[in-house]
Design a protein around this motif. Structure first.
Motif, PDB file in Angstrom:
ATOM      1  N   CYS A  90      -4.427  -0.669   0.924  1.00 55.85           N
ATOM      2  CA  CYS A  90      -5.313   0.365   1.480  1.00 55.85           C
ATOM      3  C   CYS A  90      -6.239  -0.248   2.535  1.00 55.85           C
ATOM      4  O   CYS A  90      -6.434   0.322   3.615  1.00 55.85           O
ATOM      5  CB  CYS A  90      -6.159   0.996   0.374  1.00 55.85           C
ATOM      6  SG  CYS A  90      -5.243   2.008  -0.811  1.00 55.85           S
ATOM      7  N   CYS A  93      -4.352  -1.226   5.736  1.00 51.62           N
ATOM      8  CA  CYS A  93      -4.062  -0.025   6.537  1.00 51.62           C
ATOM      9  C   CYS A  93      -5.316   0.486   7.225  1.00 51.62           C
ATOM     10  O   CYS A  93      -5.266   0.967   8.355  1.00 51.62           O
ATOM     11  CB  CYS A  93      -3.463   1.058   5.649  1.00 51.62           C
ATOM     12  SG  CYS A  93      -1.796   0.699   5.072  1.00 51.62           S
ATOM     13  N   VAL A 101      -0.129  -5.655   6.511  1.00 52.74           N
ATOM     14  CA  VAL A 101       0.630  -4.630   5.794  1.00 52.74           C
ATOM     15  C   VAL A 101       2.037  -5.136   5.496  1.00 52.74           C
ATOM     16  O   VAL A 101       2.550  -4.979   4.380  1.00 52.74           O
ATOM     17  CB  VAL A 101       0.686  -3.323   6.616  1.00 52.74           C
ATOM     18  CG1 VAL A 101       1.633  -2.312   5.960  1.00 52.74           C
ATOM     19  CG2 VAL A 101      -0.701  -2.710   6.740  1.00 52.74           C
ATOM     20  N   PRO A 122      -2.656   4.415   0.800  1.00 53.46           N
ATOM     21  CA  PRO A 122      -2.553   3.598   2.008  1.00 53.46           C
ATOM     22  C   PRO A 122      -2.228   4.438   3.243  1.00 53.46           C
ATOM     23  O   PRO A 122      -2.750   4.182   4.323  1.00 53.46           O
ATOM     24  CB  PRO A 122      -1.420   2.621   1.666  1.00 53.46           C
ATOM     25  CG  PRO A 122      -1.518   2.465   0.179  1.00 53.46           C
ATOM     26  CD  PRO A 122      -1.862   3.839  -0.317  1.00 53.46           C
ATOM     27  N   ALA A 126      -4.291   4.658   6.775  1.00 52.24           N
ATOM     28  CA  ALA A 126      -3.699   4.389   8.079  1.00 52.24           C
ATOM     29  C   ALA A 126      -3.922   5.561   9.032  1.00 52.24           C
ATOM     30  O   ALA A 126      -4.233   5.374  10.219  1.00 52.24           O
ATOM     31  CB  ALA A 126      -2.208   4.105   7.928  1.00 52.24           C
ATOM     32  N   ASN A 131      -3.902   4.351  12.892  1.00 49.64           N
ATOM     33  CA  ASN A 131      -3.076   3.151  12.994  1.00 49.64           C
ATOM     34  C   ASN A 131      -1.602   3.535  12.903  1.00 49.64           C
ATOM     35  O   ASN A 131      -0.967   3.456  11.848  1.00 49.64           O
ATOM     36  CB  ASN A 131      -3.475   2.159  11.901  1.00 49.64           C
ATOM     37  CG  ASN A 131      -4.941   1.774  12.014  1.00 49.64           C
ATOM     38  OD1 ASN A 131      -5.432   1.504  13.103  1.00 49.64           O
ATOM     39  ND2 ASN A 131      -5.658   1.757  10.898  1.00 49.64           N
ATOM     40  N   CYS A 134       1.198   1.266  11.473  1.00 47.14           N
ATOM     41  CA  CYS A 134       1.109   1.158  10.020  1.00 47.14           C
ATOM     42  C   CYS A 134       1.672   2.418   9.355  1.00 47.14           C
ATOM     43  O   CYS A 134       2.338   2.343   8.316  1.00 47.14           O
ATOM     44  CB  CYS A 134      -0.338   0.938   9.582  1.00 47.14           C
ATOM     45  SG  CYS A 134      -1.043  -0.659  10.085  1.00 47.14           S
ATOM     46  N   LEU A 138       4.747   2.328   6.698  1.00 42.07           N
ATOM     47  CA  LEU A 138       4.577   2.866   5.350  1.00 42.07           C
ATOM     48  C   LEU A 138       5.620   3.944   5.052  1.00 42.07           C
ATOM     49  O   LEU A 138       6.209   3.977   3.968  1.00 42.07           O
ATOM     50  CB  LEU A 138       3.171   3.445   5.186  1.00 42.07           C
ATOM     51  CG  LEU A 138       2.032   2.435   5.069  1.00 42.07           C
ATOM     52  CD1 LEU A 138       0.692   3.131   5.198  1.00 42.07           C
ATOM     53  CD2 LEU A 138       2.115   1.675   3.749  1.00 42.07           C
TER      54      LEU A 138
END
Length: 280
Positions: A90, A93, A101, A122, A126, A131, A134, A138
């Protein structure tokens, strides 16, 4: 330098209860050589501060990838929780550190840790920071597009609230539910509140309901300024039938469900038609 000796800890066997240690400081400040010396000297990499923050949390929160690598290789617990329930993933991110990550996921970090009443996933983190890389990583690792946070709603809500249109596009193209609600608020309500015409268009192209009403019985257009481009855009959508492009996209995606992106990629569809099924 004196090194902390591990002691039993009542909130899980992740090290000793301590004030912020030299290991925390080195991890936070990116002092890899100092951190390595501490680890080689027997310092616990799972020592927790009074707020249950581990050195790995500290390194991830500040994007210190080299320190993250050292901690993980020394046995740092990858999914340790701080007092708010957040995991190092978390924090990574939130900081937007793609390298951190990647390291965490490689060492088994859960892309979908169990949510508590005090933490977001997370993917939420992000999206909160915009982001985008990221977010993509994910999702590729199976992060839940519909993870629900009591305060924020879904990741799509978070991306819209924080005005991150690129994250919105990634989530929608991955199959996020465009009309997900939190207290009857949809992502479109947030886009309208932020006066983002471009975001409104993207959401509507993916089937956002322009007539949806929130807990105050207000439609998205009710959060815009009369006569503004966002207001005119929403009013135009309210008074205009969906185009063939919109209907085609919605029909295909509704039929395939959340597996739409993967299934579409496996179909032999001409490139020109793929433009109707995704939004770049």
């Amino acid at each position: 330098m004196e090194v902390e000796k591990p002691q039993p800890y009542f909130f899980g066997d992740i090290g000793c209860w301590s004030e912020r240690t030299e290991v925390h400081k080195a991890a936070s400040q990116g002092e890899a050589s100092v951190l390595k010396r501490l680890i080689d000297g027997g310092a616990s990499v799972n020592v927790v501060a009074v707020d249950s923050i581990t050195p790995l949390h500290e390194a991830c929160l500040r994007g210190q990838a080299q320190c993250v690598r050292l901690l993980l290789e020394a046995g740092a617990q990858v999914d340790a929780r701080n007092v708010d329930g957040s995991t190092p993933l978390c924090d990574a991110c939130s900081s937007g550190s793609l390298e951190c990550v990647r390291l965490l996921l490689k060492h088994g970090a859960k892309a979908n840790p169990a949510l508590t009443s005090r933490t977001a996933s997370p993917l939420h983190e992000a999206c909160m920071g915009g982001n985008n890389d990221c977010v993509k990583l994910l999702i590729s690792q199976g992060a839940s597009l519909e993870a629900y946070d009591l305060y924020y709603g879904t990741p799509l809500h978070v991306a819209c609230v924080n005005d991150h249109i690129e994250c919105v596009k990634v989530l929608l193209n991955a199959g996020a539910k465009v009309n997900a609600t939190r207290l009857h608020e949809t992502p479109l309500h947030h886009a309208a509140r932020n006066m983002r015409t471009d975001m409104i268009r993207v959401l509507v192209e993916f089937g956002a309901n322009v007539y949806a009403r929130d807990q105050h019985e207000r439609k998205p257009v009710d959060y815009t300024t009369a006569g503004s481009p966002p207001a005119d855009c929403l009013l135009r959508y309210e008074g205009t039938p969906l185009t063939l492009q919109q209907l085609s996209r919605l029909a295909v995606r509704n039929h395939l469900g959340t597996n739409a992106p993967k299934a579409i990629g496996q179909l032999h569809i001409p490139k020109i038609l793929l433009r109707y099924l995704s939004f770049q």
